[in-house]
Design an enzyme around this catalytic site. Structure first.
Site, short mmCIF file in Angstrom:
data_model
loop_
_atom_site.label_atom_id
_atom_site.label_comp_id
_atom_site.label_asym_id
_atom_site.label_seq_id
_atom_site.Cartn_x
_atom_site.Cartn_y
_atom_site.Cartn_z
N ASN A 47 -2.18 3.95 -3.69
CA ASN A 47 -2.61 5.31 -3.59
C ASN A 47 -2.01 6.92 -2.85
O ASN A 47 -2.61 7.63 -3.21
CB ASN A 47 -3.57 4.92 -1.76
CG ASN A 47 -4.05 6.35 -1.15
OD1 ASN A 47 -4.97 6.83 -1.33
ND2 ASN A 47 -3.25 6.67 -0.08
N TYR A 49 -4.06 18.17 -11.70
CA TYR A 49 -4.71 17.19 -11.15
C TYR A 49 -5.99 15.83 -12.09
O TYR A 49 -5.95 15.33 -11.79
CB TYR A 49 -5.68 17.59 -9.37
CG TYR A 49 -5.87 16.46 -9.45
CD1 TYR A 49 -5.37 15.96 -8.12
CD2 TYR A 49 -7.44 16.09 -8.66
CE1 TYR A 49 -5.82 14.84 -7.48
CE2 TYR A 49 -8.16 15.07 -8.25
CZ TYR A 49 -7.00 14.62 -7.58
OH TYR A 49 -8.07 13.56 -6.49
N ILE A 71 0.82 -0.96 -0.27
CA ILE A 71 -0.17 0.41 -0.29
C ILE A 71 1.20 1.35 -0.33
O ILE A 71 2.15 1.67 0.81
CB ILE A 71 -0.72 0.12 0.96
CG1 ILE A 71 -1.55 -1.40 1.14
CG2 ILE A 71 -1.66 1.21 1.16
CD1 ILE A 71 -2.28 -1.64 2.48
N ASP A 131 10.03 7.82 -0.77
CA ASP A 131 9.23 8.90 -1.83
C ASP A 131 9.31 8.44 -3.18
O ASP A 131 10.03 8.86 -3.18
CB ASP A 131 10.77 9.44 -1.31
CG ASP A 131 10.01 11.55 -1.66
OD1 ASP A 131 8.94 11.38 -2.01
OD2 ASP A 131 10.45 12.39 -1.68
N LYS A 137 -5.87 11.99 -12.91
CA LYS A 137 -6.40 11.06 -12.79
C LYS A 137 -7.59 10.56 -13.70
O LYS A 137 -7.82 9.33 -13.64
CB LYS A 137 -8.00 12.70 -11.80
CG LYS A 137 -7.03 12.50 -10.33
CD LYS A 137 -6.35 10.83 -9.51
CE LYS A 137 -5.91 11.37 -7.75
NZ LYS A 137 -4.79 9.78 -7.49
#
Length: 252
Positions: free
Chosen positions: A86, A149, A6, A59, A153
């Site tokens: 995520n 952004y 994750i 990072d 996406k």
């Protein structure tokens, strides 16, 4: 050894995915959690229930981050049953005059790192594996004042759908998760509070629900997950109506 991975796991939705994975996939040997904030990762590891939590200070906004992850995979050679991509962020504001590093940083983290993590992990996945890619309702229609952004996406959604088709014969599912606004640190990082009447008026979704329900959907073989009727309708409208019509309503 069977594991889950994750990214962006130190808070918000990533933290909720960690909880959902522990509940729904109790037979995993380890869960690797990646984020930049080591102290938060270590605190989460101490909360482990039955599965061993492995914190990895990483990072992913720079190539060295996912190269270190690749080296760890090669060293351990696990079977990755689940990858949750995520890690990501957004920024509110007009592109003209925006900080260039912040804008290109979104592309680096939301797209480049997600692509790299997927590419590096896939060789360690077998039939029954699942990749969860965190997109957004912003993927459905371009949104002025969050132009980069939204574009990142849209990439995640398109990439996830195409990759899912490619991996069908291998029986590895890919789920694009497209949630509405959540009250997480994302809002503060994006400089949204107090600067967008549209955002303030939108119904919030709960990160806990998004994580738990989307994981169930992915394990059932679904391709896209969006919760709340309003955002499901918006997703449909984005398919059938001209985006120029909808952008007036989506401007934040």
């Amino acid at each position: 050894m069977k594991i889950a991975v994750i990214t962006g796991a130190s808070s918000g939705l990533g933290k909720e995915y960690l909880r959902a994975v522990q509940e729904q996939l109790p037979n995993l040997d380890e869960i690797w959690i990646l984020a930049r904030r080591k102290d938060r990762l270590e605190a989460l590891a101490k909360e482990a229930r039955t599965t061993k939590i492995v914190p990895m200070e990483t990072d992913l906004s720079v190539p060295d981050g996912y190269r270190a992850f690749a080296a760890r995979l090669k060293e351990v050679n696990p079977e990755v049953a689940l990858l949750v991509n995520n890690a990501g962020y957004g920024k509110l504001g007009d592109f003209y005059g925006a900080d260039c590093d912040a804008q290109t940083g979104m592309v680096d983290l939301n797209n480049r790192a997600l692509t790299a993590m997927t590419c590096l992990t896939l060789p360690y996945m077998k039939a029954g594996g699942l990749i969860i890619q965190i997109a957004s309702i912003a993927a459905f229609v371009p949104t002025p004042r969050m132009s980069v952004y939204c574009a990142t996406k849209s990439y995640v959604l398109s990439f996830s759908k195409a990759l899912r088709a490619e991996l069908k014969d291998r029986k590895i599912n890919v789920l694009a998760v497209c949630p509405g606004p959540m009250d997480t640190e994302f809002l503060e990082v994006a400089d949204i509070p107090g600067r967008s009447k549209t955002f303030a008026a939108l119904p919030r979704v709960k990160a806990q629900d998004v994580a738990a329900r989307s994981l169930k959907a992915g394990l059932r073989g679904k391709a896209v997950y969006t919760n709340r009727v309003l955002y499901k309708v918006y997703r449909v409208l984005g398919k059938f109506l001209p985006h120029n019509w909808l952008m007036g309503a989506t401007t934040v």
